[in-house]
Each structure stands twice: as structure tokens, then as C-alpha cells.
Write a protein that holds these residues in place. Structure first.
Motif, PDB file in Angstrom:
ATOM      1  N   LEU A   1       0.824  -1.214   0.000  1.00  0.00           N
ATOM      2  CA  LEU A   1       0.000   0.000   0.000  1.00  0.00           C
ATOM      3  C   LEU A   1       0.857   1.263   0.000  1.00  0.00           C
ATOM      4  CD1 LEU A   1      -2.653   1.521   0.204  1.00  0.00           C
ATOM      5  CD2 LEU A   1      -2.652   1.097   2.669  1.00  0.00           C
ATOM      6  N   ILE A   2       1.922   1.254   0.780  1.00  0.00           N
ATOM      7  CA  ILE A   2       2.786   2.434   0.838  1.00  0.00           C
ATOM      8  C   ILE A   2       3.351   2.754  -0.542  1.00  0.00           C
ATOM      9  CG2 ILE A   2       5.031   3.266   1.668  1.00  0.00           C
ATOM     10  CD1 ILE A   2       4.413   2.002   4.352  1.00  0.00           C
ATOM     11  N   ASP A   3       3.811   1.736  -1.270  1.00  0.00           N
ATOM     12  CA  ASP A   3       4.351   1.952  -2.613  1.00  0.00           C
ATOM     13  C   ASP A   3       3.268   2.438  -3.566  1.00  0.00           C
ATOM     14  OD1 ASP A   3       6.743   1.081  -1.641  1.00  0.00           O
ATOM     15  OD2 ASP A   3       6.657  -0.917  -2.521  1.00  0.00           O
ATOM     16  N   LEU A   4       2.056   1.875  -3.414  1.00  0.00           N
ATOM     17  CA  LEU A   4       0.941   2.252  -4.291  1.00  0.00           C
ATOM     18  C   LEU A   4       0.623   3.739  -4.147  1.00  0.00           C
ATOM     19  CD1 LEU A   4      -1.335   1.369  -6.247  1.00  0.00           C
ATOM     20  CD2 LEU A   4      -2.746   0.944  -4.211  1.00  0.00           C
ATOM     21  N   LEU A   5       0.579   4.227  -2.912  1.00  0.00           N
ATOM     22  CA  LEU A   5       0.242   5.638  -2.671  1.00  0.00           C
ATOM     23  C   LEU A   5       1.265   6.577  -3.301  1.00  0.00           C
ATOM     24  CD1 LEU A   5      -0.840   5.374   1.085  1.00  0.00           C
ATOM     25  CD2 LEU A   5      -2.342   5.655  -0.895  1.00  0.00           C
ATOM     26  N   VAL A   6       2.536   6.182  -3.256  1.00  0.00           N
ATOM     27  CA  VAL A   6       3.591   7.019  -3.843  1.00  0.00           C
ATOM     28  C   VAL A   6       3.547   6.953  -5.366  1.00  0.00           C
ATOM     29  CG1 VAL A   6       6.090   7.361  -4.036  1.00  0.00           C
ATOM     30  CG2 VAL A   6       5.075   6.826  -1.813  1.00  0.00           C
ATOM     31  N   LYS A   7       3.341   5.728  -5.915  1.00  0.00           N
ATOM     32  CA  LYS A   7       3.313   5.575  -7.376  1.00  0.00           C
ATOM     33  C   LYS A   7       2.099   6.267  -7.999  1.00  0.00           C
ATOM     34  CE  LYS A   7       6.016   1.288  -7.551  1.00  0.00           C
ATOM     35  NZ  LYS A   7       6.015  -0.174  -7.825  1.00  0.00           N
ATOM     36  N   LEU A   8       1.020   6.347  -7.261  1.00  0.00           N
ATOM     37  CA  LEU A   8      -0.167   7.055  -7.751  1.00  0.00           C
ATOM     38  C   LEU A   8      -0.039   8.565  -7.545  1.00  0.00           C
ATOM     39  CD1 LEU A   8      -3.047   4.722  -6.474  1.00  0.00           C
ATOM     40  CD2 LEU A   8      -2.183   4.922  -8.815  1.00  0.00           C
TER      41      LEU A   8
ATOM     42  N   LEU B   1      -0.258  10.214  -4.906  1.00  0.00           N
ATOM     43  CA  LEU B   1      -1.175  10.742  -3.907  1.00  0.00           C
ATOM     44  C   LEU B   1      -0.400  11.292  -2.713  1.00  0.00           C
ATOM     45  CD1 LEU B   1      -3.907   7.955  -4.037  1.00  0.00           C
ATOM     46  CD2 LEU B   1      -4.160  10.332  -4.782  1.00  0.00           C
ATOM     47  N   LEU B   2       0.782  10.758  -2.482  1.00  0.00           N
ATOM     48  CA  LEU B   2       1.685  11.241  -1.441  1.00  0.00           C
ATOM     49  C   LEU B   2       3.099  11.272  -2.010  1.00  0.00           C
ATOM     50  CD1 LEU B   2       0.136   9.286   1.539  1.00  0.00           C
ATOM     51  CD2 LEU B   2       0.101  11.767   1.258  1.00  0.00           C
ATOM     52  N   SER B   3       3.922  12.159  -1.489  1.00  0.00           N
ATOM     53  CA  SER B   3       5.220  12.415  -2.119  1.00  0.00           C
ATOM     54  C   SER B   3       6.330  11.467  -1.680  1.00  0.00           C
ATOM     55  CB  SER B   3       5.652  13.856  -1.841  1.00  0.00           C
ATOM     56  OG  SER B   3       5.751  14.094  -0.456  1.00  0.00           O
ATOM     57  N   SER B   4       6.156  10.782  -0.539  1.00  0.00           N
ATOM     58  CA  SER B   4       7.222   9.901  -0.064  1.00  0.00           C
ATOM     59  C   SER B   4       6.639   8.731   0.725  1.00  0.00           C
ATOM     60  CB  SER B   4       8.187  10.684   0.829  1.00  0.00           C
ATOM     61  OG  SER B   4       7.558  11.068   2.038  1.00  0.00           O
ATOM     62  N   LYS B   5       7.443   7.696   0.904  1.00  0.00           N
ATOM     63  CA  LYS B   5       6.998   6.518   1.652  1.00  0.00           C
ATOM     64  C   LYS B   5       6.771   6.853   3.126  1.00  0.00           C
ATOM     65  CE  LYS B   5       9.061   2.941  -1.307  1.00  0.00           C
ATOM     66  NZ  LYS B   5       9.938   1.739  -1.346  1.00  0.00           N
ATOM     67  N   SER B   6       7.608   7.720   3.672  1.00  0.00           N
ATOM     68  CA  SER B   6       7.434   8.095   5.078  1.00  0.00           C
ATOM     69  C   SER B   6       6.133   8.869   5.279  1.00  0.00           C
ATOM     70  CB  SER B   6       8.617   8.931   5.556  1.00  0.00           C
ATOM     71  OG  SER B   6       8.766  10.101   4.776  1.00  0.00           O
ATOM     72  N   GLU B   7       5.810   9.749   4.317  1.00  0.00           N
ATOM     73  CA  GLU B   7       4.555  10.499   4.386  1.00  0.00           C
ATOM     74  C   GLU B   7       3.368   9.546   4.239  1.00  0.00           C
ATOM     75  OE1 GLU B   7       2.486  14.458   2.357  1.00  0.00           O
ATOM     76  OE2 GLU B   7       4.379  13.688   1.580  1.00  0.00           O
ATOM     77  N   ALA B   8       3.496   8.556   3.339  1.00  0.00           N
ATOM     78  CA  ALA B   8       2.431   7.566   3.153  1.00  0.00           C
ATOM     79  C   ALA B   8       2.225   6.747   4.424  1.00  0.00           C
ATOM     80  CB  ALA B   8       2.782   6.656   1.980  1.00  0.00           C
TER      81      ALA B   8
ATOM     82  N   THR C   1       0.146  -0.619   7.869  1.00  0.00           N
ATOM     83  CA  THR C   1       1.179  -0.028   7.004  1.00  0.00           C
ATOM     84  C   THR C   1       1.881  -1.085   6.151  1.00  0.00           C
ATOM     85  OG1 THR C   1       2.802  -0.207   8.786  1.00  0.00           O
ATOM     86  CG2 THR C   1       1.626   1.881   8.591  1.00  0.00           C
ATOM     87  N   LYS C   2       1.708  -2.382   6.506  1.00  0.00           N
ATOM     88  CA  LYS C   2       2.347  -3.453   5.747  1.00  0.00           C
ATOM     89  C   LYS C   2       1.373  -4.142   4.791  1.00  0.00           C
ATOM     90  CE  LYS C   2       5.696  -4.392   9.430  1.00  0.00           C
ATOM     91  NZ  LYS C   2       6.241  -5.412  10.360  1.00  0.00           N
ATOM     92  N   LEU C   3       0.203  -3.537   4.612  1.00  0.00           N
ATOM     93  CA  LEU C   3      -0.839  -4.147   3.770  1.00  0.00           C
ATOM     94  C   LEU C   3      -0.381  -4.293   2.320  1.00  0.00           C
ATOM     95  CD1 LEU C   3      -3.838  -5.065   3.483  1.00  0.00           C
ATOM     96  CD2 LEU C   3      -4.374  -2.665   2.949  1.00  0.00           C
ATOM     97  N   GLU C   4      -0.641  -5.490   1.747  1.00  0.00           N
ATOM     98  CA  GLU C   4      -0.410  -5.742   0.323  1.00  0.00           C
ATOM     99  C   GLU C   4      -1.750  -5.569  -0.393  1.00  0.00           C
ATOM    100  OE1 GLU C   4       2.365  -7.044  -1.469  1.00  0.00           O
ATOM    101  OE2 GLU C   4       3.681  -6.662   0.237  1.00  0.00           O
ATOM    102  N   VAL C   5      -1.779  -4.718  -1.392  1.00  0.00           N
ATOM    103  CA  VAL C   5      -3.033  -4.404  -2.081  1.00  0.00           C
ATOM    104  C   VAL C   5      -3.102  -5.133  -3.417  1.00  0.00           C
ATOM    105  CG1 VAL C   5      -4.467  -2.567  -3.055  1.00  0.00           C
ATOM    106  CG2 VAL C   5      -3.068  -2.117  -1.021  1.00  0.00           C
ATOM    107  N   THR C   6      -4.238  -5.787  -3.663  1.00  0.00           N
ATOM    108  CA  THR C   6      -4.486  -6.392  -4.972  1.00  0.00           C
ATOM    109  C   THR C   6      -5.085  -5.316  -5.868  1.00  0.00           C
ATOM    110  OG1 THR C   6      -4.880  -8.569  -3.990  1.00  0.00           O
ATOM    111  CG2 THR C   6      -5.707  -8.186  -6.232  1.00  0.00           C
ATOM    112  N   VAL C   7      -4.337  -4.907  -6.858  1.00  0.00           N
ATOM    113  CA  VAL C   7      -4.761  -3.807  -7.726  1.00  0.00           C
ATOM    114  C   VAL C   7      -5.624  -4.368  -8.851  1.00  0.00           C
ATOM    115  CG1 VAL C   7      -4.008  -1.892  -9.161  1.00  0.00           C
ATOM    116  CG2 VAL C   7      -2.618  -2.592  -7.207  1.00  0.00           C
ATOM    117  N   SER C   8      -6.860  -3.888  -8.907  1.00  0.00           N
ATOM    118  CA  SER C   8      -7.786  -4.348  -9.941  1.00  0.00           C
ATOM    119  C   SER C   8      -8.591  -3.169 -10.461  1.00  0.00           C
ATOM    120  CB  SER C   8      -8.729  -5.415  -9.370  1.00  0.00           C
ATOM    121  OG  SER C   8      -9.451  -4.894  -8.267  1.00  0.00           O
TER     122      SER C   8
END
Length: 416
Positions: free
Chosen positions: A355-362, A364-371, A390-397
Motif C-alpha cells: 500500500l505504501i508503494d501504491l500511494l507514492v506511485k499514484l 497521492l503522497l510524495s514519499s513513503k514516510s509520508e504515506a 502499514t504493511k498491507l499488500e493491495v491487490t490492484v484491480s
């Protein structure tokens, strides 16, 4: 002054009072007040518009509500028939205003100045009538000064006076360098007022020193001294720092109606009266009523904030759009509905992602720490369900809606 007022008719005296009430609204300091009143009286008696100066070094062309504090005051003068003198510092901009700086500012190129000035004009047109503005570039007179002229100009001010400036005084105290060319910035700004014979100069309180240079040099050159109107600096959405894009506490006048409305609803309650007074187009009587209702409690802070948000959107996007922005806010943020116009992003990455990576790649947030902090503060939702791990793995669909805070939404479209 008294003799001049006595020469006016009763109607003219009332007009002086009316204009003084408008120009005094929200002003931090008038230097001096009696001279402003005298200038207005003579303007009415002689049917001669006053010359109102605003100098700009186009170094940061994105205009936000903090900038409009001075622009709104200019509009008031313009609405009463006075002449706006907008000075673009294409010459002084190459030096850079040292105000508020602990080091010398970057000098701008001709291309940067022209590009930034064009952007200013486009945005200023949302506040004032640019067709009725006198546009001046100070290179028209400053670039013609020879070295002897510069020496004579410098001879009209003392080093002690220049060192009174807070920025220079602070640098001296901490043994930080002051380049000689920086001393010439306030001299050149003051010389602008000499050349244009300005009656009034507007600016923020941080321009106090520069604007008083206009009075100083006008007197030295045998001209009538301008009056200084100093406007307070507007705190941003954090309620502490001056509104600034770098502080991320701003509302830009080019932002979308929904973004503008949503940001306005986060203005601290304690600043609402100040925002109403400085950045809206309410008349003094209307302003007094709003302030009175806020103080008495007859106007709920939430309702006042909605009126403020709607007014801001109406001023920059029109009444119909302001109405729609308000309805959007009510449905999404008060009633919990999903907005209808969620922006979409095509996802070509892995089907499962942290989820943290998803928020940054989209973006929506500028850094992993901010996410990570946003998730920990329960500010992230997936399909309207709060994500708390914070360790959630998201299935992107396809169709996945990711929400950050109250205003950021993204709908996923897969690349398949």
C-alpha cells in the motif's frame, strides 16, 4: 488639511469619508493617515485620479490568496476611478529583493522575467481590470542611468539608514555576507516612485523598508511624498506560517473549484474574520455584520466557513460553479458520498503491491514516510474502507478507488 476639507461640499466630504473607510479596511498601517485623506480630498476637488503603485519582481509567478490581499486593495482603488501603476521589475528582478532572505537571492534572466510577468498578468486579471492598468517596466529608466547618475542616487541615502533593514542587520550579526549590489535594491525601488510620481504605494508589511524608500527619494528629488499602505501578511491553512507554496499551506487562485472549496473549509476558525476582511469582496458594512455575528455566536463557525469557501470560489470561478462546489462538498464530505468525477489512472504495474508503494506511485503522497504516517493516522481508504495496516499488500484491480485525506481520490483502470 482642515482648510482643504472646508473647501469641499458636504457631498465631497462624505465621499472622502467613504473612500477612507474602504481603503482603511484590513490595512495594517497607513503612513501617514492624514496625508492619505488629504490626497483623496484633492483628488475629488480636482477630479484627478490618484496614482497607485504596486511593484513586482516576477520571481514566483504562481499567485495564491496571500498575494490577493494587496490585489484586492488595488481593486478597491480601481473601482473608485484611480489609476493603477503596475511596475514589473525586469531590472530590479535581476538583482532580487533581499527582504526576508538570509543569503543573496538568485538573479533572474531576461527570459525568466518575461515568462513570469506574462503569468502574473493572466492571474491578476482574475482580481483587477488589467485593461485599465498602467504597465511599466523599470528597465525603461533604470537601464539608462550612467555611473555618475548611480553615484548621485547613492549619495541621497546613508549606509546607516540601509543597515537599519532587519535582513541586513541580521546578516551582520551572524557574519553573513552582504553583497554591495543588494544595497541598491531599495534605492532602485524608491527611484521607481520618483519617476512615476506615485501618490500611494501598496505592499505587505514585509515591504515596509522598501516602500518608505519611495517617500525618502521623492522628497530628495523635490516631489510630493507618496503614502504607504501596508497590508498584513496572510497566514496559511496551518494557521501559523505565512501563506506560501513552499509551505504547502496555500490556496492557489488557479486551483479547481472543488479543491479550492475543500481547502477553504480547513481554514482555522480563529482566522476566518481575517480571511473575510482581506481576501473577499465584501463591503465594510457587510464585513462588520459578519464579524458581529461570529463574535455573538449567531453565525456558526461551520456556516461562516462555508460562506467563506463559497465566496472564494465565486470570486475566481463564478457563482454557478461555486454553488456546484458547495454541493459537491456537502455530498462527499458531510454525507460521505463518493464524488462523481473521480480522476482515473491506468495501472500497468504488478497486480499486488504494498500500500505504501501504491500511494507514492499514484502520486497521492510524495514519499513513503509520508504515506506511512497517513496510514497510521487513518487517512487512507480503499473502496471507502479505512486501511490501518502499514504493511498491507493491495491487490490492484479495475475499479479500485484509493482515497487520501478528504480531497484526494483516484480510480484505478488496468492496462489490460
Amino acid at each position: 488639511m482642515k482648510k482643504l476639507i472646508e473647501q469641499l461640499t458636504e457631498g465631497q466630504r462624505n465621499e472622502v469619508k467613504r473612500q477612507m473607510a474602504i481603503y482603511s479596511q484590513g490595512v495594517q498601517e497607513i503612513i501617514p493617515t492624514e496625508e492619505l485623506e488629504s490626497k483623496i480630498a484633492r483628488s475629488i476637488m480636482e477630479n484627478r485620479p490618484l496614482k497607485i503603485k504596486l511593484g513586482l519582481d516576477p520571481s514566483a509567478p504562481d499567485v495564491h490568496l496571500g498575494h490577493t490581499v494587496v490585489l484586492n486593495k488595488m481593486r478597491q482603488f480601481q473601482e473608485n476611478g484611480h489609476t493603477i501603476q503596475l511596475i514589473i521589475g525586469d531590472f530590479t528582478g535581476k538583482i532580487g529583493d533581499p527582504t526576508g532572505k538570509s543569503i543573496a537571492r538568485k538573479q533572474l534572466t531576461d527570459e525568466e522575467v518575461k515568462h513570469n510577468a506574462k503569468t502574473y498578468f493572466e492571474q491578476f486579471a482574475k482580481v483587477i481590470d488589467m485593461d485599465k492598468v498602467e504597465l511599466h517596466y523599470n528597465s525603461a529608466w533604470l537601464s539608462k542611468l550612467n555611473f555618475e547618475d548611480v553615484i548621485q542616487l547613492a549619495g541621497k541615502i546613508t549606509v546607516a539608514r540601509l543597515l537599519e533593514r532587519d535582513d541586513f542587520e541580521e546578516r551582520m550579526a551572524f557574519n553573513k555576507p552582504i553583497s554591495l549590489h543588494e544595497f541598491f535594491y531599495p534605492l532602485m525601488q524608491g527611484y521607481d516612485s520618483v519617476m512615476l510620481e506615485c501618490d500611494i504605494e501598496l505592499g505587505g508589511t514585509d515591504q515596509h523598508f522598501n516602500i518608505l524608500m519611495g517617500r525618502h527619494f521623492q522628497e530628495k528629488f523635490g516631489k510630493e511624498k507618496q503614502v504607504a499602505l501596508l497590508m498584513p501578511l496572510l497566514e496559511g491553512l496551518d494557521g501559523v506560517e505565512k501563506m506560501s507554496k513552499s509551505k504547502k499551506n496555500y490556496i492557489g487562485i488557479d486551483e479547481s473549484p472543488t479543491e479550492m472549496y475543500g481547502k477553504a473549509m480547513s481554514i482555522p476558525d480563529g482566522l476566518m474574520s481575517k480571511y473575510f476582511e482581506l481576501i473577499t469582496d465584501f463591503k465594510p458594512k457587510e464585513m462588520k455584520e459578519i464579524k458581529g455575528q461570529l463574535e455573538s455566536g449567531s453565525l456558526h463557525p461551520r456556516d461562516a466557513k462555508m460562506l467563506l469557501a463559497k465566496t472564494i470560489v465565486r470570486m475566481y470561478h463564478g457563482a454557478n460553479t461555486a454553488e456546484k462546489a458547495e454541493q459537491h462538498f456537502i455530498s462527499v464530505f458531510q454525507q460521505g458520498a463518493m464524488p462523481e468525477d473521480i480522476p482515473t489512472i491506468t495501472w500497468d504495474g504488478e497486480s499486488k503491491v504494498p500500500l505504501i508503494d501504491l500511494l507514492v506511485k499514484l502520486q497521492l503522497l510524495s514519499s513513503k514516510s509520508e504515506a506511512r504516517r497517513m496510514i497510521e493516522n487513518r487517512g487512507v481508504k480503499l473502496n471507502n474502507i479505512k486501511a490501518e495496516d502499514t504493511k498491507l499488500e493491495v491487490t490492484v484491480s479495475a475499479g479500485l478507488i484509493v482515497q487520501v485525506g478528504k480531497r484526494k481520490f483516484v480510480k484505478i483502470i488496468t492496462g489490460e
